[in-house]
Write a protein that holds these residues in place. Structure first.
Motif, PDB file in Angstrom:
ATOM      1  N   ALA A  43      74.851 -17.982 -57.771  1.00 46.96           N
ATOM      2  CA  ALA A  43      74.137 -18.486 -56.605  1.00 46.96           C
ATOM      3  C   ALA A  43      72.964 -19.355 -57.044  1.00 46.96           C
ATOM      4  O   ALA A  43      72.224 -18.995 -57.962  1.00 46.96           O
ATOM      5  CB  ALA A  43      73.635 -17.333 -55.744  1.00 46.96           C
ATOM      6  N   VAL A  44      72.801 -20.495 -56.374  1.00 46.24           N
ATOM      7  CA  VAL A  44      71.776 -21.470 -56.749  1.00 46.24           C
ATOM      8  C   VAL A  44      70.937 -21.813 -55.523  1.00 46.24           C
ATOM      9  O   VAL A  44      71.474 -22.120 -54.452  1.00 46.24           O
ATOM     10  CB  VAL A  44      72.412 -22.755 -57.321  1.00 46.24           C
ATOM     11  N   ASP A  45      69.621 -21.764 -55.686  1.00 47.10           N
ATOM     12  CA  ASP A  45      68.683 -22.159 -54.637  1.00 47.10           C
ATOM     13  C   ASP A  45      67.875 -23.338 -55.171  1.00 47.10           C
ATOM     14  O   ASP A  45      66.809 -23.152 -55.763  1.00 47.10           O
ATOM     15  CB  ASP A  45      67.774 -20.986 -54.270  1.00 47.10           C
ATOM     16  N   PRO A  46      68.366 -24.579 -54.980  1.00 46.34           N
ATOM     17  CA  PRO A  46      67.725 -25.741 -55.607  1.00 46.34           C
ATOM     18  C   PRO A  46      66.372 -26.061 -54.970  1.00 46.34           C
ATOM     19  O   PRO A  46      66.170 -25.855 -53.775  1.00 46.34           O
ATOM     20  CB  PRO A  46      68.730 -26.878 -55.341  1.00 46.34           C
ATOM     21  N   PRO A  47      65.451 -26.595 -55.771  1.00 48.56           N
ATOM     22  CA  PRO A  47      64.154 -27.009 -55.221  1.00 48.56           C
ATOM     23  C   PRO A  47      64.263 -28.386 -54.577  1.00 48.56           C
ATOM     24  O   PRO A  47      65.185 -29.157 -54.857  1.00 48.56           O
ATOM     25  CB  PRO A  47      63.257 -27.041 -56.457  1.00 48.56           C
ATOM     26  N   ALA A  48      63.288 -28.706 -53.732  1.00 51.66           N
ATOM     27  CA  ALA A  48      63.281 -30.020 -53.084  1.00 51.66           C
ATOM     28  C   ALA A  48      62.852 -31.104 -54.059  1.00 51.66           C
ATOM     29  O   ALA A  48      63.296 -32.249 -53.978  1.00 51.66           O
ATOM     30  CB  ALA A  48      62.355 -29.996 -51.874  1.00 51.66           C
TER      31      ALA A  48
END
Length: 369
Positions: A211-216
């Protein structure tokens, strides 16, 4: 107990140096792992070698230290409590017990080996965390506690550390723990508490996701990219690794996520697309176009998304592999404002997406024939 850079390792190393000079032997040197014990407790800038005069330094051979006066020390890792069976000691230095993966088991096994000499003794140096072992030791009447803050050792610390890290976290919950050496209990009303983290029991694993939660953005001060690997088990799910990256340029986090996909034999990468849309899929494809990617979109706030996952933890259906201290700290610091001690909870976000994908995503429904 003390804050980061407060001089805990130096205190432990000086204690061992004096024991060796007094002929106390054998000594146990226990770190989280043997490798960490050697690199920090023995060979580190504040370790035993650094605080000992060159002509008095012990010889390091394999996992043993040998002094010229006959004193010996054995290096052990708390990640393998069974290694404590057999050896016996007159003294022990235990470093960073707050992050030992099998803390109580390792500590208890060590006690059985502390049986030599007129006065077997041990020293534990650690940044405090509200683990069962630390709370147990603090409650024992025979424990003598010395506390020291990072501030007290400021003249030996880098100016950049004081102006950036210390200034940023001073007076925060994390700063009180990591800088002031204060034992911080669970937050009132928190979704996660320390006793909810159960160790993985092994067994067969089913579907695995990264699972990946990319930054803006990818600036030095930007949020990190949460990357968490989890697997389905018969009883629920297990979190296998936290590979969160900060700072996180797109190609860097995509490369790390793809590597994790292959290393763990995952079935797919699950990535939040709110911050980048199809760009997220494109960046991952630029590293490996054959990796399957499932984009997910956050339509509710972080707290609401996290609640059902926290409920699974409370039911004992989610377990943790060793080495997830940073993730667990972030979970316990997570508040109703959707932040963990003032920061975006990147690790937690990725973990929530992983567990949601494995256990909570609705199966396709047949609407008609």
């Amino acid at each position: 107990m003390g804050g980061r850079g407060a001089g805990k390792t130096r205190a432990g190393a000086e204690w061992v140096r004096q024991l060796a000079a007094d002929g106390v032997t054998p000594i146990a040197l226990v770190g989280e792992t043997i490798t960490e014990a050697i690199s920090v407790m023995v060979e580190g800038p504040s370790g035993i070698m650094a605080v000992t005069h060159p002509w008095d330094r012990p010889l390091l051979r394999d996992h043993m230290l040998y002094w010229d006066n006959g004193v010996e020390a054995q290096i052990l890792g708390a990640n393998d409590p069974e290694r404590f069976r057999g050896p016996q000691f007159a003294a022990a230095w235990c470093d960073e017990i707050g992050k030992w993966p099998h803390a109580e088991a390792a500590w208890d096994m060590l006690q059985f080996g502390l049986r030599l000499g007129a006065q077997p003794r041990q020293l534990a140096t650690t940044t405090p965390r509200p683990t069962k072992l630390i709370k147990r030791l603090l409650a024992e009447p025979t424990t003598v506690v010395t506390r020291v803050t990072t501030e007290l050792n400021r003249r030996h610390l880098a100016t950049s550390f004081l102006t950036s890290v210390v200034a940023r976290y001073r007076n925060s919950v994390l700063g009180r723990q990591e800088l002031d050496g204060e034992l911080i209990e669970d937050l009132p009303g928190a979704l996660w508490t320390r006793d909810m983290f159960r160790p993985a029991a092994g067994g067969e694993q089913g579907r695995i996701v990264v699972a990946v939660d990319p930054p803006a953005t990818s600036h030095a001060s930007s949020d990190g990219c949460g990357i968490v690997v989890a697997a389905r088990t018969d009883g629920g799910a297990v979190v296998l690794a936290d590979l969160t990256l900060r700072p996180a340029a797109p190609l860097d986090w995509a490369t790390r996520a793809v590597r994790a996909f292959h290393d763990f034999g995952a079935d797919c990468i699950v990535a939040e697309a709110n911050q980048g849309g199809d760009m997220v899929r494109t960046v991952i494809a630029s590293v490996d176009a054959d990796v399957p990617v499932r984009l997910v979109h956050a339509t509710r706030g972080k707290w609401v998304r996290a609640e059902p996952v926290a409920a699974l933890y409370a039911q004992g259906r989610v377990t943790h592999a060793p080495g997830l201290t940073a993730l667990e700290d972030e979970m316990c610091a997570f508040g109703v404002d959707g932040r963990a001690d003032g920061r975006s909870p990147d690790r937690l976000d990725a973990a929530v997406w992983a567990i949601t994908e494995l256990m909570l995503r609705e199966a396709p429904r047949v609407r008609g024939l």
